[in-house]
Design an enzyme around this catalytic site. Structure first.
Site, PDB file in Angstrom:
ATOM      1  N   CYS A  35     -52.568   9.220 -17.960  1.00  0.00           N
ATOM      2  CA  CYS A  35     -53.181   8.244 -18.856  1.00  0.00           C
ATOM      3  C   CYS A  35     -53.682   7.033 -18.071  1.00  0.00           C
ATOM      4  CB  CYS A  35     -52.177   7.804 -19.912  1.00  0.00           C
ATOM      5  SG  CYS A  35     -50.590   7.355 -19.232  1.00  0.00           S
ATOM      6  N   HIS A  36     -53.230   6.900 -16.840  1.00  0.00           N
ATOM      7  CA  HIS A  36     -53.680   5.741 -16.039  1.00  0.00           C
ATOM      8  C   HIS A  36     -55.089   5.972 -15.498  1.00  0.00           C
ATOM      9  CE1 HIS A  36     -51.628   8.575 -13.327  1.00  0.00           C
ATOM     10  NE2 HIS A  36     -52.602   8.276 -12.502  1.00  0.00           N
TER      11      HIS A  36
END
Length: 106
Positions: A54-55
């Site tokens: 998700c980063h």
DNA sequence: CACCGATGTCCAA
DNA sequence: TTGGACATCGGTG
């Protein structure tokens, strides 16, 4: 448990190769919706974290955007470090190299 | 430069 | 079933 919408978001996110980043808008377009906000919520929920990168998702303005439920803080610092570790460098909260943005439609 | 509405989804009562 | 919230986007003043 992930919903069908979240499942699409995570599936599309997994397609992003290491060293590349994508934006909420592009991700939203891949999952078949025009609302980047919905994607943001799905990532915030992220039941697969940190299995799901998700980063690697940033704002369409190439800014780091949010992380951990906020636009700044220790989590954001972690996000920037993770991306830098993959070769994606940021400068003043903005992506230094826009070419690192991965597009699903080349 | 700053503010506001739009957009799609999820959660709780 | 209804209302509010969200890690956003885009246009307008």
């Amino acid at each position: 448990m992930p919903t069908s919408f979240e499942d699409r978001v995570y599936a599309a996110l997994k397609k992003v190769p290491r060293g590349r980043v994508t934006t909420y808008k592009i991700l939203a377009g891949q999952v078949g919706c025009c609302s980047a906000r919905a994607v943001g919520q799905a990532l915030k929920r992220n039941p697969f974290a940190p299995r799901v990168p998700c980063h690697r998702v940033i704002a369409s303005d190439l800014r780091i955007g949010g992380f951990g439920g906020r636009c700044s803080g220790p989590q954001i610092r972690r996000k920037r470090a993770l991306l830098a570790s993959e070769g994606v460098l940021f400068s003043k909260g903005v992506l230094a190299d826009p070419a690192r943005v991965f597009r699903f439609f080349p």
